[in-house]
Design a protein around this motif. Structure first.
Motif, mmCIF file in Angstrom:
data_model
loop_
_atom_site.group_PDB
_atom_site.id
_atom_site.type_symbol
_atom_site.label_atom_id
_atom_site.label_comp_id
_atom_site.label_asym_id
_atom_site.label_seq_id
_atom_site.Cartn_x
_atom_site.Cartn_y
_atom_site.Cartn_z
ATOM 1 N N GLU A 103 32.804 -18.910 2.902
ATOM 2 C CA GLU A 103 33.831 -19.081 2.321
ATOM 3 C C GLU A 103 33.472 -19.861 0.796
ATOM 4 N N ARG A 104 32.271 -19.776 0.910
ATOM 5 C CA ARG A 104 31.404 -19.922 -0.635
ATOM 6 C C ARG A 104 31.206 -18.970 -1.750
ATOM 7 N N GLY A 105 32.060 -17.200 -0.867
ATOM 8 C CA GLY A 105 31.454 -16.631 -1.753
ATOM 9 C C GLY A 105 29.881 -15.842 -1.851
ATOM 10 N N ALA A 106 28.976 -16.738 -0.999
ATOM 11 C CA ALA A 106 28.190 -16.261 -1.235
ATOM 12 C C ALA A 106 27.171 -14.466 0.169
ATOM 13 N N ILE A 107 27.954 -14.433 0.361
ATOM 14 C CA ILE A 107 26.854 -13.662 1.900
ATOM 15 C C ILE A 107 27.625 -11.799 0.905
ATOM 16 N N PRO A 108 26.440 -11.367 0.124
ATOM 17 C CA PRO A 108 26.771 -10.203 -0.035
ATOM 18 C C PRO A 108 27.523 -8.953 0.959
ATOM 19 N N ASP A 109 28.189 -9.679 2.303
ATOM 20 C CA ASP A 109 28.392 -8.272 2.815
ATOM 21 C C ASP A 109 28.368 -8.785 4.616
ATOM 22 N N ILE A 110 29.230 -8.771 5.182
ATOM 23 C CA ILE A 110 30.102 -9.692 6.400
ATOM 24 C C ILE A 110 30.581 -7.944 7.623
ATOM 25 N N GLY A 111 29.591 -7.995 8.801
ATOM 26 C CA GLY A 111 30.613 -7.189 9.109
ATOM 27 C C GLY A 111 31.949 -6.749 9.971
ATOM 28 N N VAL A 112 32.807 -5.780 9.781
ATOM 29 C CA VAL A 112 33.527 -5.863 10.697
ATOM 30 C C VAL A 112 34.617 -6.368 11.782
ATOM 31 N N ARG A 113 33.236 -6.856 12.866
ATOM 32 C CA ARG A 113 32.763 -7.139 13.966
ATOM 33 C C ARG A 113 32.990 -8.977 13.871
ATOM 34 N N LYS A 114 32.677 -9.118 12.737
ATOM 35 C CA LYS A 114 32.450 -10.607 12.662
ATOM 36 C C LYS A 114 33.329 -10.961 11.677
ATOM 37 N N LEU A 115 33.899 -10.156 11.226
ATOM 38 C CA LEU A 115 35.102 -11.032 10.416
ATOM 39 C C LEU A 115 36.308 -10.833 11.348
ATOM 40 N N ILE A 116 36.081 -10.011 12.435
ATOM 41 C CA ILE A 116 37.643 -10.158 12.939
ATOM 42 C C ILE A 116 37.257 -11.501 14.263
ATOM 43 N N ARG A 117 36.488 -11.292 14.365
ATOM 44 C CA ARG A 117 36.298 -12.853 14.896
ATOM 45 C C ARG A 117 36.608 -13.769 14.948
ATOM 46 N N ILE A 118 36.144 -13.938 13.489
ATOM 47 C CA ILE A 118 36.504 -15.046 12.097
ATOM 48 C C ILE A 118 37.847 -15.391 12.126
ATOM 49 N N LEU A 119 38.497 -14.316 12.159
ATOM 50 C CA LEU A 119 40.262 -14.216 11.774
ATOM 51 C C LEU A 119 40.850 -14.767 13.353
ATOM 52 N N GLU A 120 40.166 -13.642 14.146
ATOM 53 C CA GLU A 120 41.070 -13.824 16.107
ATOM 54 C C GLU A 120 40.968 -15.421 15.549
ATOM 55 N N ALA A 121 40.012 -15.988 15.822
ATOM 56 C CA ALA A 121 39.270 -18.284 15.884
ATOM 57 C C ALA A 121 40.511 -18.462 15.319
ATOM 58 N N LEU A 122 41.484 -17.470 13.746
ATOM 59 C CA LEU A 122 41.627 -18.713 12.920
ATOM 60 C C LEU A 122 43.218 -18.580 13.570
ATOM 61 N N ASP A 123 43.630 -17.269 14.136
ATOM 62 C CA ASP A 123 44.952 -16.248 14.243
ATOM 63 C C ASP A 123 45.894 -16.148 13.723
ATOM 64 N N LEU A 124 44.731 -14.927 13.039
ATOM 65 C CA LEU A 124 44.754 -13.984 12.017
ATOM 66 C C LEU A 124 44.689 -13.124 11.976
ATOM 67 N N ASN A 125 45.330 -11.784 11.290
ATOM 68 C CA ASN A 125 44.895 -10.192 11.499
ATOM 69 C C ASN A 125 44.271 -9.400 10.737
ATOM 70 N N PHE A 126 43.700 -8.561 10.879
ATOM 71 C CA PHE A 126 43.612 -7.732 9.831
ATOM 72 C C PHE A 126 44.508 -6.691 9.040
ATOM 73 N N LEU A 127 44.952 -6.790 8.653
ATOM 74 C CA LEU A 127 45.939 -5.479 8.603
ATOM 75 C C LEU A 127 45.552 -4.411 7.432
ATOM 76 N N LEU A 128 45.246 -3.227 7.836
ATOM 77 C CA LEU A 128 44.774 -2.101 6.937
ATOM 78 C C LEU A 128 45.889 -1.281 6.815
ATOM 79 N N ARG A 129 45.930 -0.632 5.638
ATOM 80 C CA ARG A 129 47.255 0.257 4.626
ATOM 81 C C ARG A 129 47.306 0.614 4.142
ATOM 82 N N PRO A 130 47.960 1.996 3.838
ATOM 83 C CA PRO A 130 47.144 2.996 2.557
ATOM 84 C C PRO A 130 46.840 2.349 0.939
#
Length: 82
Positions: free
Chosen positions: A40-67
């Motif tokens: 949230e502070r922008g102080a993390i240099p990298d976060i894995g996709v699995r971790k990010l998806i778990r956070i988004l799912e806990a917030l009932d948000l989707n991860f959307l990919l498009r060209p």
């Protein structure tokens, strides 16, 4: 293209809108409160996709990919759109 800092800002906004503390979100996503705080502070240099998806799912948000360069369409904005 959304940066990781911008993702963190959106995560914080969504978390607050749902009345969750960082600790609540950490428990719901099985991560540490320090990880949530750093994202949230922008102080993390990298976060894995699995971790990010778990956070988004806990917030009932989707991860959307498009060209790249593909503009957002009304279909992208409809609830339940893939």
């Amino acid at each position: 293209v959304m940066t990781l800092t911008e993702v963190g800002i959106e995560v914080a906004r969504a978390r607050r809108a749902r009345g969750l503390s960082q600790s609540d979100l950490a428990r719901a996503s099985a991560l540490s409160r320090q990880t949530i705080s750093a994202l949230e502070r922008g102080a993390i240099p990298d976060i894995g996709v699995r971790k990010l998806i778990r956070i988004l799912e806990a917030l009932d948000l989707n991860f959307l990919l498009r060209p790249a360069g593909h503009p957002v369409t009304l279909d992208d904005l409809r609830p339940g759109s893939p």
